[in-house]
Design a protein around this motif. Sequence first.
Motif, PDB file in Angstrom:
ATOM      1  N   GLN A   1      18.718   3.198   1.314  1.00 49.89           N
ATOM      2  CA  GLN A   1      17.159   4.088   1.731  1.00 49.89           C
ATOM      3  C   GLN A   1      16.233   3.874   0.963  1.00 49.89           C
ATOM      4  OE1 GLN A   1      18.459   7.304  -0.667  1.00 49.89           O
ATOM      5  NE2 GLN A   1      18.324   9.627   0.834  1.00 49.89           N
ATOM      6  N   LEU A   2      16.479   3.002   0.421  1.00 54.08           N
ATOM      7  CA  LEU A   2      14.758   3.247  -0.803  1.00 54.08           C
ATOM      8  C   LEU A   2      14.480   1.123   0.600  1.00 54.08           C
ATOM      9  CD1 LEU A   2      13.053   2.449  -2.681  1.00 54.08           C
ATOM     10  CD2 LEU A   2      14.457   1.274  -4.063  1.00 54.08           C
ATOM     11  N   ASN A   3      14.613   0.953   0.611  1.00 48.77           N
ATOM     12  CA  ASN A   3      14.562  -0.353   1.915  1.00 48.77           C
ATOM     13  C   ASN A   3      13.632   0.912   3.127  1.00 48.77           C
ATOM     14  OD1 ASN A   3      15.264  -2.287   0.292  1.00 48.77           O
ATOM     15  ND2 ASN A   3      17.476  -2.646   0.942  1.00 48.77           N
ATOM     16  N   GLN A   4      14.353   1.780   3.539  1.00 48.99           N
ATOM     17  CA  GLN A   4      13.735   2.113   4.528  1.00 48.99           C
ATOM     18  C   GLN A   4      12.724   2.976   4.004  1.00 48.99           C
ATOM     19  OE1 GLN A   4      17.017   4.787   5.304  1.00 48.99           O
ATOM     20  NE2 GLN A   4      18.333   2.800   6.417  1.00 48.99           N
TER      21      GLN A   4
ATOM     22  N   ALA B   1      -0.911   1.957   5.328  1.00 44.96           N
ATOM     23  CA  ALA B   1      -2.150   1.604   6.496  1.00 44.96           C
ATOM     24  C   ALA B   1      -2.695   2.886   7.031  1.00 44.96           C
ATOM     25  CB  ALA B   1      -1.983   0.947   6.939  1.00 44.96           C
ATOM     26  N   ILE B   2      -2.390   3.727   7.100  1.00 43.69           N
ATOM     27  CA  ILE B   2      -3.278   4.788   8.184  1.00 43.69           C
ATOM     28  C   ILE B   2      -3.769   5.494   7.057  1.00 43.69           C
ATOM     29  CG2 ILE B   2      -2.962   7.347   9.086  1.00 43.69           C
ATOM     30  CD1 ILE B   2       0.282   5.653  10.533  1.00 43.69           C
ATOM     31  N   LYS B   3      -3.413   5.945   6.189  1.00 43.58           N
ATOM     32  CA  LYS B   3      -4.097   6.900   5.629  1.00 43.58           C
ATOM     33  C   LYS B   3      -5.269   5.589   4.404  1.00 43.58           C
ATOM     34  CE  LYS B   3      -0.577   9.630   2.916  1.00 43.58           C
ATOM     35  NZ  LYS B   3      -0.286   9.694   1.136  1.00 43.58           N
ATOM     36  N   LEU B   4      -5.629   4.421   3.987  1.00 38.70           N
ATOM     37  CA  LEU B   4      -6.194   3.393   3.428  1.00 38.70           C
ATOM     38  C   LEU B   4      -7.729   3.633   5.279  1.00 38.70           C
ATOM     39  CD1 LEU B   4      -7.587   1.913   2.070  1.00 38.70           C
ATOM     40  CD2 LEU B   4      -6.192  -0.109   2.892  1.00 38.70           C
TER      41      LEU B   4
ATOM     42  N   GLY C   1       7.042   3.764   4.210  1.00 36.55           N
ATOM     43  CA  GLY C   1       5.925   3.715   2.952  1.00 36.55           C
ATOM     44  C   GLY C   1       4.533   2.857   3.699  1.00 36.55           C
ATOM     45  N   LYS C   2       5.578   1.619   3.551  1.00 37.24           N
ATOM     46  CA  LYS C   2       3.733   1.005   4.320  1.00 37.24           C
ATOM     47  C   LYS C   2       3.028   1.053   5.574  1.00 37.24           C
ATOM     48  CE  LYS C   2       5.697  -3.814   2.238  1.00 37.24           C
ATOM     49  NZ  LYS C   2       6.799  -4.673   2.761  1.00 37.24           N
ATOM     50  N   LYS C   3       3.473   1.805   6.418  1.00 37.62           N
ATOM     51  CA  LYS C   3       3.381   2.058   7.841  1.00 37.62           C
ATOM     52  C   LYS C   3       1.924   3.716   7.328  1.00 37.62           C
ATOM     53  CE  LYS C   3       6.695   0.692  10.703  1.00 37.62           C
ATOM     54  NZ  LYS C   3       7.557   0.991  12.122  1.00 37.62           N
ATOM     55  N   VAL C   4       2.839   4.174   6.745  1.00 37.13           N
ATOM     56  CA  VAL C   4       1.392   5.669   6.111  1.00 37.13           C
ATOM     57  C   VAL C   4       0.295   5.236   5.187  1.00 37.13           C
ATOM     58  CG1 VAL C   4       1.960   7.480   4.642  1.00 37.13           C
ATOM     59  CG2 VAL C   4       3.954   6.992   6.304  1.00 37.13           C
TER      60      VAL C   4
END
Length: 715
Positions: free
Chosen positions: A447-450, A460-463, A455-458
């Motif tokens: 579950q943590l890996n998913q 990048a968008i937020k930044l 989280g990485k995608k989100v």
Amino acid sequence: MLNCNRLATFLIIFFITSPIYCQNKTIDSLEIILANPKISDTVRINTIIEGMDNTVMLSKAHVAFYNQLFPIFTKGLATPKLNPKIKQKYQYAAGVYYYNTAKKETKEGNKNAPAHFDEAIKYWKDSKDYKAMAIALVGKGTYYRHIADWPKTFKYFFEALKYYESINNESGISNVNTEIGTACLAQQDWEKAILHLKKALPYFAVPETELHRSDRHSLAVIYNNIGTAYNRLKNFPEAHKNFLKAHSYIKQNKDPQSESMVLVQLAQSSSDLGNLAESEDYLKRALDLCNDDTSRQAVYGNAARINYKNKKYDKAAEYGELSYGLAKKNKSINSQSGITSLLYKIYKESGQYEKALKMYEANIVIKDSTNLDASKNELAQQELKYKFEKKELQQKIIQQKKLAAVTLEQQKKVTAVKLEAQKKTALETSKNKLARQQLVYDFEKKQLNQKLIQGKKVTAIKLDAEKKTAAKNNWLIAVSSLFLLSLLGVYFYYRNNKQKQAINVLEKNQIKQKLLITQMNPHFIFNSVQNIRSLINNKQNDEAVDYLGKFSKLTRQILENSNENYISLKEELEMIENYLSIQQLLYENKFKFTILVEEGIDSESIFLPPMLAQPFIENAIKHGLSNTLENGKIAVHFYLKENKLFFEVTDNGKGFGNGTQLSNHKSLAMTITKERLVSYTKNKDFIVQTDNLIKPDGTIEGAKVVFEIPYIYEN
């Protein structure tokens, strides 16, 4: 010290051995009723209480009666489903038993008394008998008074007073106020004692014929104690008056012992008032009433103290020796100690040193023997108590050790069994937990890996979004800062201009004020010089010299004040007085003047513009008194009204005529003054009030000018 002994003796007699007046009935018939086993508990309780009423308080018969109540109410209150009225009767009986037990324990100094009073209070409160409950509260307060615990004494007395007042019980209110007053006497709080003792008197405000024997005894106690308090306050006439009242009541009761003690008080108060013959008479009457050695010893002792106070050492010694002899006969150690101390002082002050030494040694022996006996008894009691408690404690320690050893062995066995069971349970539990933890770990890792990938995608968008927002915010901050700086610049420019304008206006006003004052000064100086010249022409040389001296002083005052915007009212008053003196001299004293400053005005703290009043005073003299040859009057008045300062000048001249035209001088003075007042007050509609003074018959008797003066108050 002498007065304290006398007071203590009196209180003991009146409050500990005071007689209880009982009904003259026999108890035999009541005991016959109680001997009948068939009578009900209710009848038995009523009979016991009636029997108690027919005995002296805490006598053997009295104690025997109330002790019979205990098994009756104990058995009755244990009955299930008890009728409320019957239960109330048992509760009342329980209260009577515990109250009387506590009273007996109070007399004996038993420390269980408060607990038994509490039992009585509880039972009477449960039965809603608040009058009886208040009696128990008074009893508890009396116990604490005996041991001098004053906070608790007054706590329970005032609690009882609260209940008596709630049920409007006048008898109880009177009784508890008497108790409070007595406690205040013991505390030497004489004024409070008088206050509460007087509060006890209204209950007895009935015709003499309606007073019972016990009422008269209570009144004698109250008035005697009021007299004692006044005596300690050195109000001897009031003390004597109250002792006389006490004697009038106790005499009617034909109680020789109590009457003799009141007569001793009267002897003391008569002595304090300087009536020595009367004092001797009261002492003789007191001795005649004594019917036992104890009362005679007390009266002789008081007689010795009174004569010692009046420096009649021979009589004092005679009475003292008689009292000492009876004290030894009665084996009263306390009395012997007190009277030997008094005789020592009598003999010492009368120069009989051998007898004084004898009494001093006797006093020391008495005190030493008393202390020795007391210490021996106390030591013996403490040793017995210590040995008993030590033995009891040792037995308890041995028992505790045995019990602890047995308990420890049992605890070891139980602990061993519990430990073995806990080991097995822990082993099984650890195996199950390990399997469960492995499954949970695998699931959470996946579950943590998913979540990490998402989280990485989100992130990048937020930044990217935050970078765009930051750029917009930087532009907005820059524009806002420029706008605020512009507003601040405009504000400071506007405020600077306003300040410059205000300063210019102020400077113009100051210049204008000085110009107005300088306009007035030459005019006044011209008139004054003309006046001096007239005096010289008329060969009034002395008047001219006097006038010139005062004129020079006034001129100096005007010149000094011309450069001031404000001067004190005191300085203005000095100028006005000087000016009026000059004018009075000029007009050959055809008028008199007064200067009145309203009370409450501090002339040194109030500051006002200079030379405002002078033109109006001048006008009152020249115009108002122009037709007056003598007895002219000029009145100057400064007063405050609604925190405003007013100037008023009146004269008794011809007044203001309807068609009268003001002179050029008056018009100029009025114009200049009004311009100055308008300048100071910033009020263009400023008014100077002018009125005629009218007599009752309608004719004019003078004129009045009034106007408000702007001022500054500096403390």
